[in-house]
Write an enzyme that holds these catalytic residues in place. Structure first.
Site, mmCIF file in Angstrom:
data_model
loop_
_atom_site.group_PDB
_atom_site.id
_atom_site.type_symbol
_atom_site.label_atom_id
_atom_site.label_comp_id
_atom_site.label_asym_id
_atom_site.label_seq_id
_atom_site.Cartn_x
_atom_site.Cartn_y
_atom_site.Cartn_z
ATOM 1 N N THR A 53 0.849 -1.173 0.000
ATOM 2 C CA THR A 53 0.000 0.000 0.000
ATOM 3 C C THR A 53 0.886 1.225 0.000
ATOM 4 O O THR A 53 2.097 1.141 0.095
ATOM 5 C CB THR A 53 -0.883 0.030 1.244
ATOM 6 O OG1 THR A 53 -0.074 -0.189 2.375
ATOM 7 C CG2 THR A 53 -1.939 -1.033 1.154
ATOM 8 N N ILE B 95 0.714 -4.230 9.165
ATOM 9 C CA ILE B 95 1.302 -4.707 7.917
ATOM 10 C C ILE B 95 0.864 -3.805 6.771
ATOM 11 O O ILE B 95 -0.323 -3.479 6.636
ATOM 12 C CB ILE B 95 0.867 -6.160 7.629
ATOM 13 C CG1 ILE B 95 1.237 -7.055 8.812
ATOM 14 C CG2 ILE B 95 1.502 -6.661 6.349
ATOM 15 C CD1 ILE B 95 0.560 -8.407 8.768
ATOM 16 N N CYS B 96 1.807 -3.421 5.961
ATOM 17 C CA CYS B 96 1.498 -2.586 4.804
ATOM 18 C C CYS B 96 1.372 -3.481 3.569
ATOM 19 O O CYS B 96 2.358 -3.820 2.935
ATOM 20 C CB CYS B 96 2.609 -1.560 4.606
ATOM 21 S SG CYS B 96 2.354 -0.525 3.169
ATOM 22 N N LEU B 97 0.164 -3.860 3.306
ATOM 23 C CA LEU B 97 -0.062 -4.802 2.202
ATOM 24 C C LEU B 97 -1.384 -4.411 1.547
ATOM 25 O O LEU B 97 -2.413 -4.376 2.224
ATOM 26 C CB LEU B 97 -0.119 -6.227 2.769
ATOM 27 C CG LEU B 97 -0.333 -7.375 1.806
ATOM 28 C CD1 LEU B 97 0.844 -7.494 0.854
ATOM 29 C CD2 LEU B 97 -0.509 -8.672 2.572
#
Lengths: 555, 165
Positions: A53, B95-97
Site C-alpha cells: 500500500t 502490515i502494509c499490504l
C-alpha cells in the site's frame, strides 16, 4: 497516467468526481467506446509491486528520520494521500431505487452545463424511465447485475430462469480454471441461484411479486454484494480464459489486472469489466447491453453517445428480437435506463394459449399465395351471403376475420401491445397473443395480390342490417370494443362492399348545416370517433362555398 | 456495508475456510484457526520463516480480526511477534499490504492472505516503509547490514509457543 499525483486517483467512488472528466482517454484499437475512468489504485509507483500500500503519513511524522526524501511537500502529499484514501463519499439512497421518470433527470440538470442540459432534455423522449443505483463504488456492477435479472424477468419465462441457472453453473469450470476455490465462490453463486429460484417461484405463482423480490434482493447488502461478487468473478474468469482478447488493452498482465480491477472488493467497473460481463453473462442469453454516455462529449450533437453490445446467434448472425439492458453512464457513475417498451409487467406479457390459433394459421397458409376456391374454403364463403347459414357463422367467423382480410392490418393495432403496456388494460394479455397471429398476415400481405372478387367474398356480414348479429367469437370479445370483428379497428369501407350494397342507405346525414358538417359530431369529420371517410365529399364541401371551411382545408 | 442482514454469513464462510485449511494446510504456517472456539471472528496464525533468507528459522504469531462484513471487507492482520521488515511496523505489528486494504477481494481467504504476507517477507518494498530503520538500510544498499539486523530480530523475537502469548 502514472505521473499524475496519486492523490487524485484515490477515492473509489462515485458521484461525478470532477477529476475524471478531464482524464485523457486513450483509445485502444478495436474498442470503439470510450474507456471509462478507472479508479487506479493510488499505490502504484514505478517498479510496481502488487503487495504494498501507499505511503503512510505516519512515517513522516512519527519516525525520527530526516533526509531529502521527506520534504514538506511530500509530507503534505502523504497527508493528502491518507485523507484521500480514508475518504468515504457520503452515499445516500437505496442500493437500487424505484423506477422513475427520466424527466427527473432533466430537472436535475436544468441549471447545469448546456451540454448536459440539452442531452438530458432530449432523454425523456427516447428513454422514459430510469432507476438509480447507489454510488458506493459498486454501481456499475450492480446496475448490470440488476438489469440482467430484470431482463430475465421481462421474458416471464420460468424455463429461461432455470436455463440460466444451468448455464451459469456450467461456467464454474471457468472459475475453477482461473484458480478460484469452489468453496469460496459457491457462497456467492448460491445467492444468485437462490434469487433465480425465487424469481422463478414468483413467476410460477403468478403473484406479480417478482419485481419486488428482485428489488428487495438488491437492496439487501449481503445478498447484493454476493451477487455482485459472483458477477465479478465470472468477469475475471472470462478475461483470464480469453487472455488474447484482453491483454492488449491492459496495462498489467491479465492476472494482476483482474485482481486489482475486477476481483477487488472495492473497484469501480471499467470498460474491460463491462466488456467481460457483456461477453460472459449478457450476450450468451441473447440480451443486448447498451451504455449511454451522459457526459460533455459533443459526439453527435444533442444525442447521447451510446455503445451497444450486440448479441449474435451461434452462427454469427444478429438475433432478431432481443431484450436490451440499458445503463446510463455519468462520469464516475452508472444508473439504469429504460425505454417505454422495456417496462412491461411480466403478467401482461404472459403468453396465453389461444385455442383458435392453429386453424387461423392453416387458413392463412392456404390463402396468402393465391386464393383458389376449394371445398375447404367455399363453405366459409357461402356463409358470407346474407341470409345463408346464419347458424354456421359463429364458428367460422374467427378464421375468416383475420385470414381473409384484404387490407394490411393497421400498424397501431400491433405496436401498442408492448408500447402501452405500462397502463394495463384488461384486453392487454390477449393482445400479446393477438400479435402472434397477426404478424404472419402482415408479413405476407406484401406479396398478396388481392383479386377484386375477394372483396365481396370476404366481406364480413357485420354491416348487413337484416342479418342477425353473429355470436361474438371469443377472440373479438377479448380484444375489446375498439376492434371490430374484421381484424382491424376500422369497419369495412363502402368501397370494399359489393357494388350496390347498401345503396338504400343514406350516406349523408339528413341535416347538413355547415356548423354541423364542420363539427366533430359529423361522422364525415376526421375528429369523429366513428369517422366515415367515404361520407366526406370534397365536391359538396366546396360547392357550399363556405369560406371558413375552405380556408381551413386549404391550409 | 454498515450492516448485513445475515450475521451468520461470515461464520458459515469461516467454518468452510477452517475445514479447507485443515484438509489442505498452508506450508507457510505452523497453525491457523480461531483463538477460541466461541469466537469465530478472532483467529491466530503462526507463520514460519523462509528458508534461504534472513527470515530463515523465524516464527511469528499473528493476530487476525475478522469483521462482521467479511468477506466483503478484509480481515485485520497484525504481527504480534515483532518482526524486522520494512513494511511491518515493529511496535504495532501493522502490515502494509494492499491486499489487506484496497485490493482485497472477497475471493481471498484467510489462508490465502497468510500466503501473501509470507511472500511479503521476501519481497519487501522499502519505498513505502512502516519500519524506516530497516527500510533506510535497504535504500542505501546496505544489504549486509539489513540482513544482519533482520537475522538478529528473527532469532531474538522468535515465537516459541503459547506460553509466551
Amino acid at each position: 497516467m502514472m505521473s499524475r499525483p496519486s492523490v487524485l486517483a484515490a477515492g473509489f467512488h462515485a458521484y461525478p468526481p470532477p477529476a475524471f472528466e478531464h482524464v485523457v482517454h486513450h483509445h485502444h484499437p478495436g474498442v470503439s467506446y470510450r474507456p471509462l475512468p478507472t479508479s487506479r489504485p493510488p499505490e502504484l509507483p514505478a517498479g510496481y509491486s502488487q503487495q504494498h500500500t501507499g505511503h503512510h503519513a505516519r512515517t513522516a511524522t512519527q519516525v525520527r528520520m530526516s533526509g531529502p526524501a521527506y520534504m514538506a511537500s511530500d509530507e503534505e502529499l502523504a497527508q493528502l494521500q491518507k485523507l484521500s484514501q480514508d475518504y468515504q463519499p457520503e452515499t445516500t439512497g437505496p442500493l437500487v431505487g424505484e423506477r422513475q421518470s427520466t424527466s427527473a433527470l432533466a430537472h436535475e440538470y436544468r441549471d447545469a452545463d448546456p451540454a448536459y442540459r440539452v442531452k438530458t432534455a432530449s432523454l425523456p423522449d427516447k428513454y422514459a424511465f430510469f432507476r438509480t443505483c447507489r454510488g458506493d463504488g459498486h454501481c456499475g456492477w450492480r446496475a448490470i447485475a440488476f438489469t440482467y435479472f430484470e431482463a430475465l424477468l421481462r421474458a416471464a419465462d420460468v424455463t429461461r430462469l432455470e436455463d440460466e441457472h444451468v448455464r451459469l453453473r456450467s461456467m464454474h469450470n471457468l472459475l475453477n480454471h482461473a484458480g478460484f476455490a469452489e468453496d469460496v465462490y459457491n457462497d456467492f453463486a448460491d445467492e444468485a441461484f437462490e434469487l433465480l429460484q425465487r424469481l422463478a417461484d414468483s413467476l410460477r405463482a403468478l403473484d406479480g411479486s417478482a419485481d419486488a423480490v428482485l428489488l428487495d434482493a438488491f437492496n439487501d447488502p449481503s445478498v447484493a454484494m454476493s451477487i455482485i461478487t459472483y458477477f465479478k468473478l465470472l468477469a475475471s474468469a472470462w478475461i483470464q480464459s480469453h487472455p488474447n482478447d484482453y491483454a492488449p488493452f491492459l496495462d498489467y498482465d491479465v492476472k494482476t489486472y483482474c485482481s486489482l480491477n475486477i476481483e477487488a472488493a472495492q473497484c469501480e467497473i471499467d470498460h474491460v469489466g463491462i466488456n467481460a460481463l457483456a461477453e460472459a453473462v449478457v450476450k450468451p442469453i441473447g440480451f443486448a447491453l447498451e451504455v449511454l454516455y451522459l457526459d460533455r462529449s459533443q459526439g453527435q450533437g444533442d444525442e447521447i453517445d451510446t455503445h451497444r453490445f450486440e448479441p449474435t446467434a451461434p452462427n454469427g448472425q444478429p438475433l432478431q428480437s432481443i431484450t436490451t439492458m440499458r445503463l446510463l453512464y455519468r462520469p464516475g457513475h452508472y444508473d439504469i435506463l429504460y425505454k417505454v417498451e422495456d417496462v412491461a409487467s411480466p403478467m401482461l406479457q404472459q403468453q396465453q394459449p389461444v385455442p383458435t390459433q392453429a386453424p387461423l394459421q392453416v387458413n392463412l397458409a392456404g390463402y396468402t399465395d393465391e386464393f383458389v376456391p376449394m371445398s375447404s374454403n367455399m363453405p366459409d364463403i357461402m356463409t358470407m351471403i346474407p341470409g345463408l347459414y346464419p347458424s354456421g357463422i359463429g364458428q367460422r367467423w374467427p378464421s375468416l376475420s383475420y385470414d381473409c382480410d384484404p387490407n394490411p392490418v393497421p400498424q397501431p393495432q400491433i405496436t401498442p401491445v408492448s408500447a402501452y403496456a405500462p397502463t394495463p388494460t384488461p384486453a392487454a394479455p390477449v393482445a400479446s397473443s393477438h400479435q402472434e397471429y397477426i404478424t404472419p398476415v402482415r408479413a405476407s400481405h406484401i406479396s398478396y395480390h388481392n383479386p377484386p372478387s375477394n372483396h365481396i367474398q370476404l366481406q364480413p356480414p357485420v354491416n348487413i342490417p337484416m342479418h342477425p348479429a353473429p355470436p361474438q367469437p371469443s377472440l373479438s370479445i377479448d380484444r375489446g370494443p375498439a376492434i371490430v370483428e374484421r381484424g382491424g379497428p376500422f369497419r369495412p369501407s363502402m368501397y370494399e362492399l359489393e357494388p350496390g350494397f347498401g345503396s338504400g342507405q343514406p350516406h349523408s346525414l339528413p341535416f347538413q348545416t355547415s356548423i354541423f358538417r364542420n363539427s366533430h359530431y359529423n361522422t364525415a369529420h376526421f375528429l369523429n370517433p366513428d369517422f366515415q371517410p367515404e361520407e366526406w365529399s370534397p365536391d359538396s364541401e366546396y360547392a357550399t362555398g363556405n369560406r371558413g371551411r375552405h380556408k381551413s382545408t386549404s391550409q | 456495508m454498515a450492516s448485513t442482514s445475515r450475521p451468520n454469513s461470515p461464520l458459515k464462510r469461516l467454518l468452510t475456510e477452517l475445514q479447507t485449511y485443515q484438509s489442505d494446510p498452508n506450508d507457510a504456517l505452523e497453525e491457523l484457526g480461531p483463538v477460541d472456539d466461541n469466537e469465530m471472528t478472532h483467529w491466530r496464525a503462526v507463520m514460519k520463516g523462509v528458508p534461504g533468507t534472513a527470515y530463515e528459522g523465524g516464527c511469528w504469531l499473528l493476530d487476525v480480526q475478522i469483521p462482521s462484513t467479511y468477506p466483503q471487507k478484509p480481515p485485520t492482520v497484525k504481527f504480534v511477534t515483532p518482526i524486522c521488515h520494512p513494511n511491518v511496523d515493529f511496535k504495532t505489528g501493522e502490515i502494509c499490504l494492499d491486499l489487506l486494504k484496497t485490493s482485497w477481494s472477497p475471493a481471498y481467504t484467510i489462508t490465502a492472505t497468510m500466503t501473501s504476507i509470507h511472500q511479503l517477507l521476501t519481497s519487501a518494498e522499502p519505498d513505502s516503509p512502516l519500519n524506516v530503520d530497516i527500510a533506510q538500510l535497504f535504500r542505501q544498499g546496505d544489504y549486509v547490514g539489513a540482513e544482519a539486523l533482520i537475522r538478529y530480530y528473527t532469532e531474538t523475537e522468535r515465537y516459541v509457543g503459547r506460553r509466551r502469548y
